[in-house]
Design a protein around this motif. Structure first.
Motif, PDB file in Angstrom:
ATOM      1  N   UNK A   1    -103.245  21.610 -83.966  1.00  0.00           N
ATOM      2  CA  UNK A   1    -104.328  22.193 -83.178  1.00  0.00           C
ATOM      3  C   UNK A   1    -104.159  23.695 -82.997  1.00  0.00           C
ATOM      4  N   UNK A   2    -103.031  24.266 -83.449  1.00  0.00           N
ATOM      5  CA  UNK A   2    -102.778  25.691 -83.253  1.00  0.00           C
ATOM      6  C   UNK A   2    -102.213  26.271 -84.534  1.00  0.00           C
TER       7      UNK A   2
ATOM      8  N   UNK B   1     -93.274  24.984 -75.040  1.00  0.00           N
ATOM      9  CA  UNK B   1     -93.598  23.588 -75.323  1.00  0.00           C
ATOM     10  C   UNK B   1     -95.036  23.357 -75.750  1.00  0.00           C
ATOM     11  N   UNK B   2     -95.987  23.947 -75.022  1.00  0.00           N
ATOM     12  CA  UNK B   2     -97.405  23.726 -75.337  1.00  0.00           C
ATOM     13  C   UNK B   2     -97.727  24.210 -76.743  1.00  0.00           C
TER      14      UNK B   2
ATOM     15  N   UNK C   1     -98.799  21.807 -79.896  1.00  0.00           N
ATOM     16  CA  UNK C   1    -100.090  22.074 -80.537  1.00  0.00           C
ATOM     17  C   UNK C   1     -99.909  22.296 -82.035  1.00  0.00           C
ATOM     18  N   UNK C   2     -98.841  23.006 -82.421  1.00  0.00           N
ATOM     19  CA  UNK C   2     -98.563  23.207 -83.842  1.00  0.00           C
ATOM     20  C   UNK C   2     -98.256  21.884 -84.533  1.00  0.00           C
TER      21      UNK C   2
ATOM     22  N   UNK D   1    -109.972  23.539 -73.803  1.00  0.00           N
ATOM     23  CA  UNK D   1    -110.184  22.421 -74.708  1.00  0.00           C
ATOM     24  C   UNK D   1    -108.964  22.161 -75.590  1.00  0.00           C
ATOM     25  N   UNK D   2    -108.108  23.215 -75.761  1.00  0.00           N
ATOM     26  CA  UNK D   2    -106.925  23.063 -76.609  1.00  0.00           C
ATOM     27  C   UNK D   2    -105.796  22.327 -75.905  1.00  0.00           C
ATOM     28  N   UNK D   3    -105.874  22.215 -74.570  1.00  0.00           N
ATOM     29  CA  UNK D   3    -104.788  21.603 -73.813  1.00  0.00           C
ATOM     30  C   UNK D   3    -104.780  20.095 -74.036  1.00  0.00           C
ATOM     31  N   UNK D   4    -103.616  19.457 -73.933  1.00  0.00           N
ATOM     32  CA  UNK D   4    -103.554  18.000 -74.097  1.00  0.00           C
ATOM     33  C   UNK D   4    -104.437  17.307 -73.066  1.00  0.00           C
TER      34      UNK D   4
END
Length: 744
Positions: free
Chosen positions: A722-723, A712-713, A717-718, A735-738
């Motif tokens: 962000x990924x 899911x993460x 992110x895609x 920092x990449x986490x919601x």
């Protein structure tokens, strides 16, 4: 010894004619020793009919009564013909021809065509669909994909029943055909198709039989040549013979009666192709002095499975039912068949997948499990459910074993090693026997003594190579001293007949495709009115064939048998479905009456009435609606996309490409096929919906709790950009986490 054991092992070649008879039961022995005159073998499912007729041929050859080159054994599939040739070879009767009707006819046609007609035989068209489409267009008729398939089937039926285009409409009406278009229109398309073939100098598979019949009828000298060559005929699956095949058989025979037929009217399930059990049921009328032997000892299935199979046929009607065989199981007791009712199709698929995972965990090989359904369109939901729980599967009718890249590569390597002299190859130094040499060769391509971790592509390649190793070991046991060259010859023959060794993976197949196969555990799914019997089965005769189809499905199981159905197609849908009438009086809580009450929803019962484990219940949801136009969705593919097929797509192509790249990387990391991460439809649905929260992602069909936790993460992110696909999810920074925890 079970029929399954006989079909997978290579027994040692018997040292005498009498030794060929060892191990046969009294009825099988009667078949094997009945070498004179017409013989009719009525053989129930799992009763060892192939064993009986191959031992009959071998006994005749080994005792000197039959000459190998004078025997023609005919069956209906390349696989069955290949298996028969293998068994005959192991019994010391390797010179006997075992072929399909088409293969035998084509061989004769190719040989006699220059003499009978002159020149070369016209080119054979393997797929007639394109020509049918062109013929329809010339008639001003536009056919969609389903109509094209059905019209092609009607043309094939007409040809095997020897019906010419101008007679198609009345013949179809007389036969009660459920035709896809106006019969006169189909007749015109049929005529146009035949003209197209003539214009282009090509023939189709049905023409092979028709032309062979024509040559043998018109040229008595050629017919006599064939009859001098073949003195004795054996026909397997005789209940599936079409009028055209029967005519060809009669021309092969002439006025002789050296014929042995084997069949079971209760397994007639191909009448839509022109097959009829009448030739089997009328055999004694045509041959009054025929020897008739009934095989009813079932070596395949447990008493519980056999009891249910007998019960299904006990309610049958019609001519075939009057000749049914009451099977008697020869196996030890087993579990009762399980009947389970589910709220909807996804719940049914998930329940089946969970039970399959439990069976595999208990030691049942995946290759010994099958999920069988009425039509191929039912497979998708089971593909998804099995992928969700990490269970490997194979679709019957998909890529053939000997066409897999790793198998082609392995066979070429074995051929090279054989030509190099086996042990003279440096890589085979120290390999004392043929199986060891095979293991050494395939070890260079990824085979190891133990399987790799995971259940994906890497495991699939290993299973293919392991199947070749097992085949080599069995072959060496049956032929001590066999060389790599001998094995390569065996592989070539198997490849020609598409007689593949066993590969790990649960089999998904239609009931029709499962004919002639067997598994330790079988799941018969989607057993509802409208599916079995199928909606378009209207006449009593058509309904009875649907009943026989269920009987065939039940008798595929050796030990574990599960039958299931769902009350609605989609979650939250109206529970309007009823379980098939064929189980009335046989499933718990039902009677023989039409309006029999159903089993309590979500509860499994053994057929004997005991309550079994209760599957987890799904949270009820409302009807699934198209997110574009709001229409209620019923098609599984449309439900996954959350829109009608015809509604405009809002696909984010760049996101879709990123998701595909990411999925490929995840599949490589886990050693699984890409579909085990997400199927193509699920990936497309994500790229169209562009979910921004976990709850939105969870609302997409195919994204279950397990996949949500695992992927899911990354997916969110895609979607948010962000990924990148090339980034490893494990290297994601805080920092990449919601910033906010999504709603659960």
């Amino acid at each position: 010894m079970t029929a399954a054991t006989h079909s997978t092992l290579f027994p040692r070649v018997p040292d005498s004619a009498e030794a060929v008879l060892d191990g046969l039961d009294p009825e099988q022995r009667e078949v094997a020793t009945a070498l004179a005159g017409p013989v009719c073998v009525l053989a129930g499912a799992g009763t060892g009919k192939t064993r009986a007729i191959t031992h009959r041929i071998a006994y005749g050859v080994r005792s000197g009564v039959l000459q190998p080159a004078s025997v023609l054994a005919v069956t209906f599939t390349n696989r069955a013909a290949g298996e028969m040739r293998g068994r005959l070879r192991q019994l010391g009767a390797g010179g006997v021809q075992a072929r399909t009707f088409h293969s035998a006819a084509l061989r004769q046609l190719q040989y006699f065509w220059p003499k009978a007609v002159g020149g070369e035989l016209p080119r054979l068209v393997e797929r007639k669909v394109q020509l049918v489409a062109e013929a329809a267009a010339r008639c001003g008729v536009r056919l969609d994909r389903n109509e094209l398939r059905d019209v092609t089937g009607e043309i094939e039926w007409a040809k095997v029943t020897q019906t010419v285009p101008e007679d198609y409409a009345p013949a179809a009406a007389k036969a009660g055909r459920e035709v896809p278009r106006d019969p006169a229109e189909i007749g015109r398309i049929y005529a146009g198709y035949e003209q197209l073939k003539r214009d282009r100098g090509v023939i189709d598979f049905e023409d092979v039989l028709l032309l062979t019949v024509g040559v043998l009828q018109e040229r008595h000298d050629i017919a006599e040549t064939v009859r001098r060559q073949y003195q004795h005929f054996v026909v397997d699956e005789y209940q599936d013979v079409s009028p055209l095949q029967q005519r060809l058989l009669e021309l092969w025979l002439g006025d002789r009666e050296n014929l042995c037929v084997v069949g079971d009217a209760s397994q007639t399930i191909y009448s839509f192709t022109g097959a009829t059990p009448d030739h089997l049921l009328d055999f004694r009328t045509r041959h009054p002095g025929a020897t008739v032997v009934r095989l009813v000892r079932d070596y395949r299935s447990t008493p519980q499975v056999v009891h249910l199979a007998n019960g299904i046929l006990a309610q049958a009607r019609g001519r075939a039912a009057r000749h049914r065989l009451e099977l008697v199981s020869q196996r030890e007791q087993g579990p009762e068949p399980r009947c389970t009712e589910y709220a909807d199709e996804p719940a049914e698929a998930e329940g089946v997948a969970r039970r399959i995972r439990e069976l595999i965990a208990s030691g049942v090989p995946a290759s010994e499990i099958a999920v069988l359904y009425r039509i191929n369109a039912q497979s998708e939901v089971y593909e998804q459910a099995l992928a969700d729980v990490g269970v490997p599967f194979q679709l019957r009718g998909a890529e053939r074993f000997f066409e897999r890249p790793e198998v082609r590569d392995a066979v070429l390597l074995l051929r090279g090693a054989a030509r190099a002299g086996g042990g003279t190859d440096p890589g085979l130094a120290g390999a004392p026997d043929m199986p060891s040499q095979v293991r050494a060769v395939l070890g260079t391509r990824g085979w190891t003594p133990g399987p790799p971790a995971g259940s994906g592509a890497v495991r699939g390649r290993w299973e293919s190579l392991a199947a070749l190793v097992r085949l080599a070991e069995d072959f060496a046991r049956s032929r001590p001293g066999a060389t790599l060259g001998d094995l390569y010859t065996e592989l070539e023959e198997r490849a020609s007949a598409q007689h593949a060794p066993t590969v790990e993976g649960v089999t998904l197949a239609s009931l029709h495709a499962a004919k002639g196969l067997e598994w330790d555990a079988v799941f018969l799914v989607g057993l509802t009115e409208g599916m079995l019997p199928i909606t378009y089965a209207k006449t009593d005769e058509q309904i009875e064939e649907e009943r026989r189809l269920l009987y065939v499905g039940v008798t595929r199981a050796r030990r574990d048998l599960a039958l299931s159905w769902s009350l609605s197609r989609t979650p939250g849908g109206r529970a309007s479905r009823r379980p098939t009438r064929f189980l009335n009086g046989l499933r718990p809580g039902s009677t023989a009456a039409w309006a029999a009450p159903g089993v309590t929803r979500g509860t499994a019962f053994a057929a004997g009435g005991e309550r079994g484990p209760v599957p987890a219940r799904r949270r009820a949801r409302g009807p699934v609606r198209c997110r574009v136009c709001g229409s209620t969705l019923t098609d599984a593919g449309e439900i996954k996309l959350m829109r009608c097929e015809d509604c405009p797509s809002e696909l984010d192509e760049a996101l879709h490409e990123r998701l595909r790249d990411w999925r490929a990387e995840q599949a490589a990391l886990t050693g699984q096929p890409a579909y085990c991460v997400f199927t193509d439809k699920t990936l497309l649905a994500i790229a169209e919906a562009r979910p921004g929260t976990e709850s939105e992602l969870a609302g997409i069909s195919g994204v279950g709790r397990r996949k949500l936790d695992r992927f899911g993460a990354d997916v969110l992110a895609l979607c948010a950009g962000r990924l990148l696909a090339s980034e490893d999810a494990s290297e994601e920074t805080s920092e990449d986490a919601p910033e906010e925890t999504p709603e659960k």
